[in-house]
Design an enzyme around this catalytic site. Sequence first.
Site, PDB file in Angstrom:
ATOM      1  N   CYS A   2      54.005   6.709 -17.835  1.00 17.94           N
ATOM      2  CA  CYS A   2      55.011   7.371 -18.660  1.00 17.94           C
ATOM      3  C   CYS A   2      55.958   6.306 -19.187  1.00 17.94           C
ATOM      4  O   CYS A   2      55.942   5.159 -18.749  1.00 17.94           O
ATOM      5  CB  CYS A   2      55.826   8.392 -17.856  1.00 17.94           C
ATOM      6  SG  CYS A   2      54.871   9.745 -17.140  1.00 17.94           S
ATOM      7  N   ARG A   3      56.786   6.693 -20.106  1.00 21.18           N
ATOM      8  CA  ARG A   3      57.905   5.879 -20.566  1.00 21.18           C
ATOM      9  C   ARG A   3      59.138   6.781 -20.551  1.00 21.18           C
ATOM     10  O   ARG A   3      59.069   7.941 -20.967  1.00 21.18           O
ATOM     11  CB  ARG A   3      57.693   5.347 -21.983  1.00 21.18           C
ATOM     12  CG  ARG A   3      56.460   4.509 -22.217  1.00 21.18           C
ATOM     13  CD  ARG A   3      56.584   3.066 -21.697  1.00 21.18           C
ATOM     14  NE  ARG A   3      56.279   2.992 -20.274  1.00 21.18           N
ATOM     15  CZ  ARG A   3      56.359   1.871 -19.552  1.00 21.18           C
ATOM     16  NH1 ARG A   3      56.780   0.753 -20.124  1.00 21.18           N
ATOM     17  NH2 ARG A   3      56.046   1.876 -18.274  1.00 21.18           N
TER      18      ARG A   3
END
Length: 262
Positions: A2-3
């Site tokens: 994820c970011r």
Amino acid sequence: MCRHLAHLGPEAPLGRLLVDPPHSLYRQSWAPRHQRYGTVNADGFGIGWYAAGDPVPARYRRAGPIWADLSFADLARVVRTTALLAAVRDATMAGADAEAAAAPFAADRWLFSHNGAVPGWPASLAGPARTLPPEDVLSLQATTDSALVWALVLARLRGGDTGAQALADTVLEVAAAAPGARLNLLLTDGDTITATAWGDSLWYHAAPGRVTVASEPYDDDPLWRQVPDRTLVVANRADVLLTPLKDLTEDLAPRTSEEPRS
């Protein structure tokens, strides 16, 4: 996998932080520059933000990729805030939780995100889960490792821990139960950002009256600083404090979930 990004600063449209920069979170959904696990974050996204005079944040979450949501562009253009937490998701495992699995998770005044994965889920977290009240487990927002990690953090917050103590103790507990876990956690109440770097990239950018903590820089400003792995970050509009986290494999491996929390 994820970011994510959290920001405190003067009031500005969501898009100024999430869309406009050359390497914004929006672009990181398909072209991250520092992501170590996975390449495309198309399994959902979410934004949580604070409106003036209201300590309880609003959220906008969807199960699909951020670039496919035409409503988000209008939202980002007109909604203004002084504090936000946003994330784009690359799911560890396929599931049916839809937008409920997309960060940020929320309760009371808190917003939370987890970038990482817990190996052996769900069996590996059976011990930590037993420390929670049954109603907390039964009311998980999604059947994911991130949702369970959030429940552990939230139980500590509601028990009186500071954000820093809640994140640090949760990381140590989960890492003991699931060696190799990647636990970059991000938490805000609209006034302070607390984060951990544990297994993936984390950066911060501080300037007078504003601070951003993110998985990776959204531009090439030289003020960005990389956070060392196994570090706790506590940031507000005036200061950023970095504190090393203990290495569980050396110091705390014998601890069990039944032992009292420090």
